[in-house]
Design a protein around this motif. Structure first.
Motif, PDB file in Angstrom:
ATOM      1  N   PHE A 107     -21.451  35.143 -51.198  1.00 31.53           N
ATOM      2  CA  PHE A 107     -22.914  35.095 -51.065  1.00 31.53           C
ATOM      3  C   PHE A 107     -23.428  33.758 -50.541  1.00 31.53           C
ATOM      4  O   PHE A 107     -24.389  33.719 -49.762  1.00 31.53           O
ATOM      5  CB  PHE A 107     -23.606  35.484 -52.378  1.00 31.53           C
ATOM      6  N   ALA A 108     -22.814  32.642 -50.906  1.00 29.42           N
ATOM      7  CA  ALA A 108     -23.276  31.342 -50.378  1.00 29.42           C
ATOM      8  C   ALA A 108     -22.986  31.248 -48.889  1.00 29.42           C
ATOM      9  O   ALA A 108     -23.808  30.731 -48.114  1.00 29.42           O
ATOM     10  CB  ALA A 108     -22.615  30.194 -51.123  1.00 29.42           C
ATOM     11  N   VAL A 110     -17.606  27.488 -62.882  1.00 30.04           N
ATOM     12  CA  VAL A 110     -16.785  28.692 -62.864  1.00 30.04           C
ATOM     13  C   VAL A 110     -16.133  28.771 -61.493  1.00 30.04           C
ATOM     14  O   VAL A 110     -16.814  28.857 -60.470  1.00 30.04           O
ATOM     15  CB  VAL A 110     -17.630  29.952 -63.138  1.00 30.04           C
ATOM     16  N   ILE A 111     -14.817  28.699 -61.465  1.00 29.08           N
ATOM     17  CA  ILE A 111     -14.065  28.694 -60.211  1.00 29.08           C
ATOM     18  C   ILE A 111     -13.017  29.794 -60.264  1.00 29.08           C
ATOM     19  O   ILE A 111     -12.259  29.856 -61.231  1.00 29.08           O
ATOM     20  CB  ILE A 111     -13.386  27.330 -59.963  1.00 29.08           C
ATOM     21  N   PRO A 112     -12.933  30.664 -59.264  1.00 29.01           N
ATOM     22  CA  PRO A 112     -13.761  30.687 -58.063  1.00 29.01           C
ATOM     23  C   PRO A 112     -15.084  31.425 -58.286  1.00 29.01           C
ATOM     24  O   PRO A 112     -15.141  32.387 -59.044  1.00 29.01           O
ATOM     25  CB  PRO A 112     -12.884  31.459 -57.070  1.00 29.01           C
ATOM     26  N   TRP A 113     -16.091  30.969 -57.607  1.00 36.33           N
ATOM     27  CA  TRP A 113     -17.415  31.602 -57.613  1.00 36.33           C
ATOM     28  C   TRP A 113     -18.048  31.333 -56.255  1.00 36.33           C
ATOM     29  O   TRP A 113     -17.816  30.295 -55.644  1.00 36.33           O
ATOM     30  CB  TRP A 113     -18.277  31.054 -58.749  1.00 36.33           C
ATOM     31  N   GLY A 114     -18.841  32.285 -55.761  1.00 37.74           N
ATOM     32  CA  GLY A 114     -19.333  32.254 -54.384  1.00 37.74           C
ATOM     33  C   GLY A 114     -20.071  31.000 -53.983  1.00 37.74           C
ATOM     34  O   GLY A 114     -20.018  30.584 -52.825  1.00 37.74           O
ATOM     35  N   SER A 115     -20.768  30.378 -54.927  1.00 38.24           N
ATOM     36  CA  SER A 115     -21.454  29.112 -54.649  1.00 38.24           C
ATOM     37  C   SER A 115     -20.972  28.078 -55.646  1.00 38.24           C
ATOM     38  O   SER A 115     -21.021  28.303 -56.859  1.00 38.24           O
ATOM     39  CB  SER A 115     -22.971  29.289 -54.767  1.00 38.24           C
ATOM     40  N   ASN A 116     -20.489  26.955 -55.150  1.00 40.04           N
ATOM     41  CA  ASN A 116     -19.975  25.905 -56.028  1.00 40.04           C
ATOM     42  C   ASN A 116     -20.003  24.574 -55.281  1.00 40.04           C
ATOM     43  O   ASN A 116     -19.996  24.548 -54.048  1.00 40.04           O
ATOM     44  CB  ASN A 116     -18.558  26.240 -56.485  1.00 40.04           C
ATOM     45  N   ALA A 120     -25.709  30.712 -46.035  1.00 42.99           N
ATOM     46  CA  ALA A 120     -25.563  29.628 -45.057  1.00 42.99           C
ATOM     47  C   ALA A 120     -25.636  30.176 -43.635  1.00 42.99           C
ATOM     48  O   ALA A 120     -26.170  29.507 -42.734  1.00 42.99           O
ATOM     49  CB  ALA A 120     -24.251  28.893 -45.267  1.00 42.99           C
ATOM     50  N   SER A 121     -25.118  31.383 -43.416  1.00 43.57           N
ATOM     51  CA  SER A 121     -25.172  31.966 -42.071  1.00 43.57           C
ATOM     52  C   SER A 121     -26.614  32.127 -41.612  1.00 43.57           C
ATOM     53  O   SER A 121     -26.917  32.002 -40.419  1.00 43.57           O
ATOM     54  CB  SER A 121     -24.442  33.311 -42.043  1.00 43.57           C
ATOM     55  N   CYS A 122     -27.512  32.403 -42.557  1.00 45.54           N
ATOM     56  CA  CYS A 122     -28.940  32.523 -42.223  1.00 45.54           C
ATOM     57  C   CYS A 122     -29.575  31.153 -41.998  1.00 45.54           C
ATOM     58  O   CYS A 122     -30.375  30.964 -41.070  1.00 45.54           O
ATOM     59  CB  CYS A 122     -29.673  33.266 -43.333  1.00 45.54           C
ATOM     60  N   LEU A 123     -29.228  30.183 -42.846  1.00 42.32           N
ATOM     61  CA  LEU A 123     -29.807  28.845 -42.702  1.00 42.32           C
ATOM     62  C   LEU A 123     -29.449  28.216 -41.360  1.00 42.32           C
ATOM     63  O   LEU A 123     -30.272  27.516 -40.751  1.00 42.32           O
ATOM     64  CB  LEU A 123     -29.324  27.941 -43.841  1.00 42.32           C
ATOM     65  N   HIS A 124     -28.234  28.464 -40.872  1.00 35.67           N
ATOM     66  CA  HIS A 124     -27.812  27.875 -39.601  1.00 35.67           C
ATOM     67  C   HIS A 124     -28.655  28.351 -38.419  1.00 35.67           C
ATOM     68  O   HIS A 124     -28.675  27.693 -37.367  1.00 35.67           O
ATOM     69  CB  HIS A 124     -26.333  28.170 -39.350  1.00 35.67           C
ATOM     70  N   LEU A 125     -29.357  29.456 -38.580  1.00 32.49           N
ATOM     71  CA  LEU A 125     -30.231  29.947 -37.513  1.00 32.49           C
ATOM     72  C   LEU A 125     -31.418  29.016 -37.280  1.00 32.49           C
ATOM     73  O   LEU A 125     -32.100  29.124 -36.267  1.00 32.49           O
ATOM     74  CB  LEU A 125     -30.736  31.354 -37.850  1.00 32.49           C
ATOM     75  N   ASP A 143     -19.229  24.446 -51.101  1.00 36.79           N
ATOM     76  CA  ASP A 143     -20.494  24.719 -50.398  1.00 36.79           C
ATOM     77  C   ASP A 143     -20.759  23.731 -49.268  1.00 36.79           C
ATOM     78  O   ASP A 143     -21.314  24.092 -48.227  1.00 36.79           O
ATOM     79  CB  ASP A 143     -21.671  24.719 -51.373  1.00 36.79           C
ATOM     80  N   HIS A 144     -20.379  22.465 -49.457  1.00 42.71           N
ATOM     81  CA  HIS A 144     -20.618  21.476 -48.393  1.00 42.71           C
ATOM     82  C   HIS A 144     -19.787  21.793 -47.145  1.00 42.71           C
ATOM     83  O   HIS A 144     -20.121  21.347 -46.035  1.00 42.71           O
ATOM     84  CB  HIS A 144     -20.320  20.063 -48.896  1.00 42.71           C
ATOM     85  N   LEU A 145     -18.715  22.579 -47.310  1.00 44.12           N
ATOM     86  CA  LEU A 145     -17.878  22.970 -46.167  1.00 44.12           C
ATOM     87  C   LEU A 145     -18.503  24.096 -45.365  1.00 44.12           C
ATOM     88  O   LEU A 145     -17.937  24.538 -44.362  1.00 44.12           O
ATOM     89  CB  LEU A 145     -16.487  23.376 -46.656  1.00 44.12           C
ATOM     90  N   LEU A 146     -19.682  24.552 -45.768  1.00 47.26           N
ATOM     91  CA  LEU A 146     -20.448  25.520 -44.983  1.00 47.26           C
ATOM     92  C   LEU A 146     -21.305  24.812 -43.941  1.00 47.26           C
ATOM     93  O   LEU A 146     -22.099  25.439 -43.255  1.00 47.26           O
ATOM     94  CB  LEU A 146     -21.338  26.354 -45.917  1.00 47.26           C
ATOM     95  N   SER A 147     -21.152  23.510 -43.804  1.00 49.85           N
ATOM     96  CA  SER A 147     -21.913  22.705 -42.847  1.00 49.85           C
ATOM     97  C   SER A 147     -21.287  22.740 -41.463  1.00 49.85           C
ATOM     98  O   SER A 147     -20.095  23.016 -41.303  1.00 49.85           O
ATOM     99  CB  SER A 147     -21.969  21.247 -43.324  1.00 49.85           C
TER     100      SER A 147
END
Length: 387
Positions: free
Chosen positions: A201-202, A231-237, A206-211, A241-245
């Motif tokens: 989900f994160a 909680v690992i693994p979890w969709g946002s952490n 992020a795919s939307c934010l990059h637009l 998350d910083h690697l979605l940059s």
């Protein structure tokens, strides 16, 4: 061909910019069509398609197929995607394995956008906290938040226009009260069910934010779990998350220094900040809180622990008996309930609802033989199914 080929197309309309992506597969399955529609004022097209790569990385890893984009991507995004995959393939090796991702054109450095930020906004606790944490009216040092993004197709179905219009109007009023612009996106990426939502989900947000990376240099994602009870693994952490940059937009995991109850407690001190909270995704009406699902009951406890007994955002106050009915399906929910209990104990909050919560936490994850929960305060990092 041993890859998923991505063919992009952009259409400029009066009211929006539409992005279409055709996914072609190496086997005999039909091609898949992914779309995004971006609405709002002053939206410019980015010079890359970083977003679609983040949107599909879990799908490709799960399929064991490389991604090949017939378009531009930034070098930073491709480098981050390599590291992102290494983390998730370590966490869930039976599900994901690293794949190769390439683009027909590489963007070394995208033109500098403003130093302004845009935040993903659902109306929930985490998103609302991030809004008030960085809004122009906030005192002290904070990010220069100037807009929020609402998405149709995630918690509100694409076909449910009535409820989305209601949510959007409420969001616009709240954003305007804090001098923020509102943008919104329609996408079918979740409804295609290409990948596990709890993992992805994160990345899909992020795919939307990059637009919006032509205008905003930072995209904010409200945190889920706090640093002391990850909680690992979890969709946002805060680990991945910083690697979605990418080179054009930095994605920031915001608010992990606070538990969900601490966020609500801080919001309770801002006039009207908790009145429009919308946390429910299970109710029949997607523009309001049903008051009976796990997340609604949990949020009522967050509010009650913060001194709000009759919250405006719910039709009825908490019935302690509803706590016994909470379905705890994973470690993330269990961690959230433990966090509320810890907050109540640390602040010497008592009452019938606290006793019900204590019993429910002790019973653990539904269907799990490892039902007893550990105290999350000392810095526990819990793995799903292993708490």
């Amino acid at each position: 061909m041993t890859c998923i080929e991505i063919s992009p197309q952009i259409t400029q309309r009066n009211e929006c910019i539409r992005y279409d992506f055709l996914l072609s597969y190496p086997d005999n399955r039909d091609a898949v069509h992914v779309f995004y529609e971006v609405f709002g004022h002053s939206v410019d097209q980015p010079d890359h398609f970083d977003g679609i790569l983040y949107a599909l990385v879990f799908h490709a890893m799960g399929e064991g197929l490389d991604l090949k984009l017939a378009g531009s991507a930034t070098v930073e995004a491709l480098l981050n995607l390599k590291e992102f995959q290494l983390a998730w393939s370590r966490w869930l090796p039976s599900r994901y394995r690293p794949i190769n991702i390439e683009a027909s054109h590489l963007v070394e450095r995208s033109p500098a956008a403003s130093n302004e930020a845009i935040s993903a906004f659902s109306g929930g606790v985490d998103a609302t906290f991030t809004l008030f944490n960085h809004a122009p009216s906030t005192s002290g040092l904070h990010r220069k938040l100037s807009a929020c993004m609402v998405v149709q197709g995630f918690d509100i179905a694409l076909g449910n226009q009535r409820d989305f219009d209601s949510v959007l109007q409420n969001a616009k009023r709240l954003h305007a009260s804090q001098h923020l612009e509102t943008f919104w996106v329609r996408t079918n990426i979740k409804e295609l069910e290409l990948q596990d939502w709890e993992n992805s989900f994160a990345a899909q947000l992020a795919s939307c934010l990059h637009l919006f990376s032509q205008r905003f240099s930072t995209g904010l994602l409200g945190s889920s779990e706090p640093y002391h009870a990850l909680v690992i693994p979890w969709g946002s952490n805060p680990i991945t998350d910083h690697l979605l940059s990418g080179s054009a937009m930095k994605i920031v995991h915001d608010g992990a220094g606070f538990s969900r109850t601490e966020k609500v407690d801080l919001l309770s001190r801002r006039s009207g900040a908790t009145d429009t909270l919308r946390v429910c995704w299970e109710g029949a009406k997607q523009d309001r809180n049903c008051g009976k699902c796990e997340k609604c009951i949990r949020t009522k406890m967050n509010l009650l622990a913060s001194g709000i007994e009759n919250p405006v955002c719910f039709d009825e106050p908490l019935d302690p008996a509803d706590i016994d009915k909470i379905h705890i399906g994973n470690a993330a929910i269990l961690a959230e309930l433990q966090s509320i209990l810890s907050f109540a104990e640390d602040n010497e909050i008592s009452g019938l609802w606290v006793e019900h919560l204590r019993r429910r936490v002790r019973s653990g994850i539904d269907g799990s033989s490892k039902g007893q929960v550990k105290d999350l305060r000392p810095g526990l990092v819990a793995r799903l199914g292993e708490i």
